[in-house]
Write a protein that holds these residues in place. Structure first.
Motif, PDB file in Angstrom:
ATOM      1  N   ALA A 222       0.799  -1.222   0.000  1.00  0.00           N
ATOM      2  CA  ALA A 222       0.000   0.000   0.000  1.00  0.00           C
ATOM      3  C   ALA A 222       0.826   1.263   0.000  1.00  0.00           C
ATOM      4  N   ALA A 223       1.945   1.264   0.674  1.00  0.00           N
ATOM      5  CA  ALA A 223       2.670   2.516   0.839  1.00  0.00           C
ATOM      6  C   ALA A 223       3.539   2.886  -0.354  1.00  0.00           C
ATOM      7  N   GLU A 224       3.940   1.887  -1.183  1.00  0.00           N
ATOM      8  CA  GLU A 224       4.882   2.102  -2.276  1.00  0.00           C
ATOM      9  C   GLU A 224       5.993   3.030  -1.812  1.00  0.00           C
ATOM     10  N   PRO A 225       6.878   2.565  -0.913  1.00  0.00           N
ATOM     11  CA  PRO A 225       7.736   3.446  -0.145  1.00  0.00           C
ATOM     12  C   PRO A 225       8.694   4.304  -0.938  1.00  0.00           C
ATOM     13  N   ASP A 226       9.247   3.806  -2.050  1.00  0.00           N
ATOM     14  CA  ASP A 226      10.296   4.566  -2.725  1.00  0.00           C
ATOM     15  C   ASP A 226       9.837   5.957  -3.126  1.00  0.00           C
ATOM     16  N   GLY A 227       8.700   6.037  -3.839  1.00  0.00           N
ATOM     17  CA  GLY A 227       8.207   7.338  -4.276  1.00  0.00           C
ATOM     18  C   GLY A 227       7.811   8.222  -3.118  1.00  0.00           C
ATOM     19  N   GLY A 228       7.178   7.614  -2.096  1.00  0.00           N
ATOM     20  CA  GLY A 228       6.758   8.400  -0.941  1.00  0.00           C
ATOM     21  C   GLY A 228       7.933   8.930  -0.156  1.00  0.00           C
ATOM     22  N   ILE A 229       8.978   8.112  -0.020  1.00  0.00           N
ATOM     23  CA  ILE A 229      10.162   8.527   0.732  1.00  0.00           C
ATOM     24  C   ILE A 229      10.883   9.661   0.018  1.00  0.00           C
ATOM     25  N   VAL A 230      11.044   9.535  -1.294  1.00  0.00           N
ATOM     26  CA  VAL A 230      11.717  10.600  -2.052  1.00  0.00           C
ATOM     27  C   VAL A 230      10.938  11.903  -1.946  1.00  0.00           C
ATOM     28  N   THR A 232       8.951  12.800   0.441  1.00  0.00           N
ATOM     29  CA  THR A 232       9.071  13.305   1.803  1.00  0.00           C
ATOM     30  C   THR A 232      10.407  14.008   2.010  1.00  0.00           C
ATOM     31  N   ILE A 233      11.485  13.416   1.479  1.00  0.00           N
ATOM     32  CA  ILE A 233      12.803  14.052   1.603  1.00  0.00           C
ATOM     33  C   ILE A 233      12.806  15.405   0.903  1.00  0.00           C
TER      34      ILE A 233
END
Length: 261
Positions: A222-230, A232-233
């Motif tokens: 659900a979170a698809e972290p890579d895009g969300g993390i980038v 957020t940074i």
């Protein structure tokens, strides 16, 4: 009507006392009180500069504020919320004229399935209406008269956005960063569960798997972290450039986020 105008005499006395105790204005304390009362004393979504901007609270200790790295402010808001929750447990109507029943009587709340209860927050953008139900871990979106329910899993939603363009991509701001709505698992559409939908509606295909992917992604995806993390940074870098974050705060959070990639 402003938050202070909704207070009863007893509510005004309580707001005066708690505003002084926690070092916030009467308007800020009244705003939080009103939001908590509207959530039945169990949850609240609020927006006030003194409370860290847009924030979300629920009974049991969950609190998120827009000024996420201001730990001193978060502790102050948490203490204020705890004192307000204690007072609301005794008698909501004795403190404010805004209650959960008022919210359920509104035209907006009548839009959503009764079983979900009252939304912690709701709104609309263009032809789309949405509501968040943290206690049920559900996000409801209505488009074209059709309501789709999504499983929000452990996401704590503090913002909602709609990017114009092909498909009008919808995004959430959560504690994990930006999350695309179409990455969340669909629970039902117009009251029908995924198993009851035809394949061309997003239900299972003949081999039992879901079509189009977006309607039956497992919770872990659900979170698809890579895009969300980038994303957020990048947002943190903007706060750092404006001087809102110190060098140490930005470096620590950036390192933490990069370690999740």
């Amino acid at each position: 009507m402003k938050a202070l105008e909704n207070l009863t005499q007893e509510g005004a006395r309580l707001v005066d006392e708690l505003a002084d105790r926690h070092g916030v204005s009467r308007e800020a304390a009244a705003t939080l009180l009103q939001a908590m009362a509207a959530g039945g004393g169990n949850q609240a979504q609020f927006n006030h500069a003194e409370l860290g901007g847009l924030g979300q609270w629920s009974r049991g200790g969950m609190l998120m504020i827009g000024d996420m790295f201001n730990h001193g402010l978060k502790a102050r808001v948490a203490a204020l919320a705890e004192d307000l929750a204690t007072a609301l447990r005794a008698d909501v109507s004795a403190l404010t004229r805004v209650t959960a029943s008022d919210m359920s009587a509104s035209s907006e709340s009548g839009r959503w399935p009764v079983a979900l209860g009252n939304p912690a927050s709701s709104g609309s953008q263009n032809d789309m209406h949405y509501a968040v139900f943290p206690a049920m871990h559900r996000l409801a979106i209505e488009r074209g008269g059709q309501i789709t329910l999504y499983d929000t899993a452990d996401h704590q939603i503090i913002g909602f956005g709609q990017q114009q363009g092909d498909g009008q991509s919808l995004t959430l701001t959560t504690q994990y960063g930006l999350v695309r709505v179409d990455s969340l698992a669909v629970v039902s559409t117009d009251g029908r569960s995924i198993g009851e939908l035809a394949p061309d509606e997003g239900g299972p295909s003949g081999d039992g798997t879901a079509v189009a992917g977006v309607h039956a992604k497992p919770r872990a995806a659900a979170a698809e972290p890579d895009g969300g993390i980038v994303a957020t940074i990048e947002a943190l870098a903007g706060l750092h450039a404006k001087g809102i974050l110190t060098d140490d705060e930005f470096s620590a959070k950036k390192a933490d986020l990069l370690s999740r990639l």
